[in-house]
Design a protein around this motif. Structure first.
Motif, PDB file in Angstrom:
ATOM      1  N   VAL A  86      -3.524   4.322   0.813  1.00  0.00           N
ATOM      2  CA  VAL A  86      -4.492   3.935  -0.828  1.00  0.00           C
ATOM      3  C   VAL A  86      -3.276   1.848  -0.240  1.00  0.00           C
ATOM      4  CG1 VAL A  86      -4.217   4.383  -3.042  1.00  0.00           C
ATOM      5  CG2 VAL A  86      -3.735   5.883  -1.491  1.00  0.00           C
ATOM      6  N   LEU A  87      -4.556   1.296  -0.873  1.00  0.00           N
ATOM      7  CA  LEU A  87      -4.371  -0.166  -1.073  1.00  0.00           C
ATOM      8  C   LEU A  87      -4.089  -0.271  -2.613  1.00  0.00           C
ATOM      9  CD1 LEU A  87      -7.239  -1.542   0.548  1.00  0.00           C
ATOM     10  CD2 LEU A  87      -5.143  -1.053   1.583  1.00  0.00           C
ATOM     11  N   PHE A  88      -2.879  -1.625  -2.367  1.00  0.00           N
ATOM     12  CA  PHE A  88      -2.462  -1.867  -3.666  1.00  0.00           C
ATOM     13  C   PHE A  88      -3.632  -2.297  -5.328  1.00  0.00           C
ATOM     14  CE2 PHE A  88      -0.939  -5.389  -6.779  1.00  0.00           C
ATOM     15  CZ  PHE A  88       0.436  -3.912  -7.148  1.00  0.00           C
ATOM     16  N   GLY A  89      -3.166  -1.192  -6.512  1.00  0.00           N
ATOM     17  CA  GLY A  89      -4.102  -1.703  -7.341  1.00  0.00           C
ATOM     18  C   GLY A  89      -5.110  -0.838  -7.423  1.00  0.00           C
ATOM     19  N   ALA A  90      -5.103   0.462  -6.014  1.00  0.00           N
ATOM     20  CA  ALA A  90      -5.538   1.644  -5.797  1.00  0.00           C
ATOM     21  C   ALA A  90      -5.362   2.820  -6.715  1.00  0.00           C
ATOM     22  CB  ALA A  90      -6.751   2.039  -4.877  1.00  0.00           C
ATOM     23  N   PHE A  91      -4.497   2.135  -8.793  1.00  0.00           N
ATOM     24  CA  PHE A  91      -4.475   3.521  -9.086  1.00  0.00           C
ATOM     25  C   PHE A  91      -5.479   4.773  -9.898  1.00  0.00           C
ATOM     26  CE2 PHE A  91      -2.693  -0.872 -10.638  1.00  0.00           C
ATOM     27  CZ  PHE A  91      -1.106  -0.421  -9.546  1.00  0.00           C
ATOM     28  N   GLY A  92      -5.106   5.859  -9.595  1.00  0.00           N
ATOM     29  CA  GLY A  92      -5.239   7.181 -10.178  1.00  0.00           C
ATOM     30  C   GLY A  92      -4.668   7.960  -9.103  1.00  0.00           C
ATOM     31  N   THR A  93      -6.313   9.105  -8.970  1.00  0.00           N
ATOM     32  CA  THR A  93      -5.589   9.946  -7.763  1.00  0.00           C
ATOM     33  C   THR A  93      -6.255  10.070  -6.568  1.00  0.00           C
ATOM     34  OG1 THR A  93      -5.485  11.320  -9.824  1.00  0.00           O
ATOM     35  CG2 THR A  93      -6.436  12.635  -7.526  1.00  0.00           C
ATOM     36  N   HIS A  94      -5.976  10.197  -5.623  1.00  0.00           N
ATOM     37  CA  HIS A  94      -6.164   9.930  -3.935  1.00  0.00           C
ATOM     38  C   HIS A  94      -5.927  11.230  -3.245  1.00  0.00           C
ATOM     39  CE1 HIS A  94      -7.088   6.319  -5.017  1.00  0.00           C
ATOM     40  NE2 HIS A  94      -5.996   5.538  -5.610  1.00  0.00           N
ATOM     41  N   ASN A  95      -7.290  11.805  -3.089  1.00  0.00           N
ATOM     42  CA  ASN A  95      -6.664  12.891  -1.736  1.00  0.00           C
ATOM     43  C   ASN A  95      -6.732  12.850  -0.357  1.00  0.00           C
ATOM     44  OD1 ASN A  95      -6.325  14.948  -3.998  1.00  0.00           O
ATOM     45  ND2 ASN A  95      -8.394  14.618  -4.037  1.00  0.00           N
ATOM     46  N   THR A  96      -5.923  13.654   0.315  1.00  0.00           N
ATOM     47  CA  THR A  96      -6.436  13.500   1.880  1.00  0.00           C
ATOM     48  C   THR A  96      -7.145  14.501   2.297  1.00  0.00           C
ATOM     49  OG1 THR A  96      -4.691  15.546   2.397  1.00  0.00           O
ATOM     50  CG2 THR A  96      -3.862  13.106   2.044  1.00  0.00           C
ATOM     51  N   GLY A  97      -8.144  14.693   4.021  1.00  0.00           N
ATOM     52  CA  GLY A  97      -8.715  14.972   3.822  1.00  0.00           C
ATOM     53  C   GLY A  97      -7.828  16.562   4.014  1.00  0.00           C
ATOM     54  N   PRO A 112       0.995  -1.492  -0.284  1.00  0.00           N
ATOM     55  CA  PRO A 112       0.054   0.084   0.084  1.00  0.00           C
ATOM     56  C   PRO A 112       0.954   1.251   0.114  1.00  0.00           C
ATOM     57  CG  PRO A 112      -0.344  -1.276   2.273  1.00  0.00           C
ATOM     58  CD  PRO A 112       0.757  -2.217   0.835  1.00  0.00           C
ATOM     59  N   LEU A 113       0.364   2.651  -0.209  1.00  0.00           N
ATOM     60  CA  LEU A 113       1.319   3.378  -0.196  1.00  0.00           C
ATOM     61  C   LEU A 113      -0.107   4.871   0.542  1.00  0.00           C
ATOM     62  CD1 LEU A 113       1.797   4.600  -4.545  1.00  0.00           C
ATOM     63  CD2 LEU A 113       2.878   3.544  -2.938  1.00  0.00           C
ATOM     64  N   TRP A 114       0.942   5.475   0.967  1.00  0.00           N
ATOM     65  CA  TRP A 114       0.191   6.448   1.675  1.00  0.00           C
ATOM     66  C   TRP A 114       0.338   7.763   1.220  1.00  0.00           C
ATOM     67  CZ3 TRP A 114      -2.120   5.392   6.955  1.00  0.00           C
ATOM     68  CH2 TRP A 114      -2.045   3.994   6.867  1.00  0.00           C
ATOM     69  N   VAL A 115      -0.386   8.705   1.414  1.00  0.00           N
ATOM     70  CA  VAL A 115      -0.065  10.183   1.381  1.00  0.00           C
ATOM     71  C   VAL A 115      -0.410  10.907   2.566  1.00  0.00           C
ATOM     72  CG1 VAL A 115      -2.606  10.142   0.281  1.00  0.00           C
ATOM     73  CG2 VAL A 115      -0.825  11.731  -0.094  1.00  0.00           C
ATOM     74  N   LYS A 116       0.478  12.234   2.957  1.00  0.00           N
ATOM     75  CA  LYS A 116      -0.080  12.611   3.472  1.00  0.00           C
ATOM     76  C   LYS A 116       0.766  14.010   3.141  1.00  0.00           C
ATOM     77  CE  LYS A 116       3.435  13.372   6.566  1.00  0.00           C
ATOM     78  NZ  LYS A 116       4.445  13.393   7.453  1.00  0.00           N
ATOM     79  N   VAL A 117      -0.371  15.822   3.857  1.00  0.00           N
ATOM     80  CA  VAL A 117      -0.248  16.715   4.558  1.00  0.00           C
ATOM     81  C   VAL A 117       0.280  17.490   4.971  1.00  0.00           C
ATOM     82  CG1 VAL A 117      -3.022  17.192   4.542  1.00  0.00           C
ATOM     83  CG2 VAL A 117      -1.225  18.903   3.236  1.00  0.00           C
ATOM     84  N   GLU A 118       1.369  18.381   5.168  1.00  0.00           N
ATOM     85  CA  GLU A 118       1.211  18.447   6.259  1.00  0.00           C
ATOM     86  C   GLU A 118       0.945  20.135   6.324  1.00  0.00           C
ATOM     87  OE1 GLU A 118       5.343  16.751   9.455  1.00  0.00           O
ATOM     88  OE2 GLU A 118       6.180  18.333   7.816  1.00  0.00           O
ATOM     89  N   ARG A 119       0.745  20.567   7.471  1.00  0.00           N
ATOM     90  CA  ARG A 119       1.020  21.928   7.817  1.00  0.00           C
ATOM     91  C   ARG A 119       1.980  22.274   9.393  1.00  0.00           C
ATOM     92  NH1 ARG A 119      -1.903  25.609  11.967  1.00  0.00           N
ATOM     93  NH2 ARG A 119      -2.031  27.719  10.843  1.00  0.00           N
ATOM     94  N   GLN A 120       2.811  22.902   9.137  1.00  0.00           N
ATOM     95  CA  GLN A 120       3.723  23.494  10.219  1.00  0.00           C
ATOM     96  C   GLN A 120       3.500  25.438   9.990  1.00  0.00           C
ATOM     97  OE1 GLN A 120       7.817  23.020   8.721  1.00  0.00           O
ATOM     98  NE2 GLN A 120       7.513  20.451   9.402  1.00  0.00           N
ATOM     99  N   VAL A 121       3.840  25.518  11.662  1.00  0.00           N
ATOM    100  CA  VAL A 121       3.992  26.611  11.807  1.00  0.00           C
ATOM    101  C   VAL A 121       5.033  27.041  12.989  1.00  0.00           C
ATOM    102  CG1 VAL A 121       2.627  28.236  13.551  1.00  0.00           C
ATOM    103  CG2 VAL A 121       1.493  26.962  12.638  1.00  0.00           C
TER     104      VAL A 121
END
Length: 165
Positions: A121-132, A96-105
């Motif tokens: 994102v589970l293997f095989g779920a190719f395409g575009t994926h957004n975080t919260g 699986p892949l992971w995606v992260k957004v990070e906010r720093q102050v």
């Protein structure tokens, strides 16, 4: 002492007048005029002096490409930011892949993360994926980045793009 109090009151009045003037200017524009006034920003324009930080869509200069995987910071004008992972294909099975957004102050102790959102994102779920989404606060000393990693649980190390506002 009296001089200091008078100077302070004068500064407060001046600041209040500036805030009021900015608020009146924003109210005077119709929604159609405000929408028409938003410039289309390209990567080149973002590096120009005076470029605005309020973006709709992909934030210029925020992307990282690693073969078939790319991450980007996206924004919803001046309210939120999120990370987007684009996964075109994979030569390795079942990771699986992971995606992260990070906010720093930036505070008295330097740059510290205040908000992060991740998505697996589970293997095989190719395409575009957004975080919260994480908040974007105008006039805040903040920065954002999009990252990706691999593993069955949240990665301890991430591959990240550049910081952007």
């Amino acid at each position: 002492m009296v001089f200091m109090v008078r100077s302070y009151l004068m500064a407060v009045r001046l600041l209040a007048a500036m805030v009021l003037a900015l608020g009146v200017g924003a109210v005077a524009l119709s929604p159609a005029a405000q929408a028409a006034a938003q410039p289309q920003v390209s990567d080149q324009a973002a590096s120009a002096p005076g470029a605005a930080a309020c973006y709709e869509g992909r934030i210029p200069n925020s992307s990282r490409w690693d073969g078939v995987i790319s991450v980007h910071v996206h924004g919803s004008a001046c309210t939120t930011r999120w990370a987007q992972l684009v996964w075109d294909d994979n030569n390795n099975c079942c990771v699986p892949l992971w995606v992260k957004v990070e906010r720093q102050v930036n505070g008295s102790y330097g740059w510290l993360p205040t908000h992060t959102k991740t998505k697996k994102v589970l293997f095989g779920a190719f395409g575009t994926h957004n975080t919260g989404t994480v908040p974007w606060v105008q006039y805040s000393n903040q920065r954002f980045r999009a990252c990706w990693g691999t593993g069955s649980s949240e990665p301890s190390t991430w591959v990240c793009g550049p910081f952007v506002n």
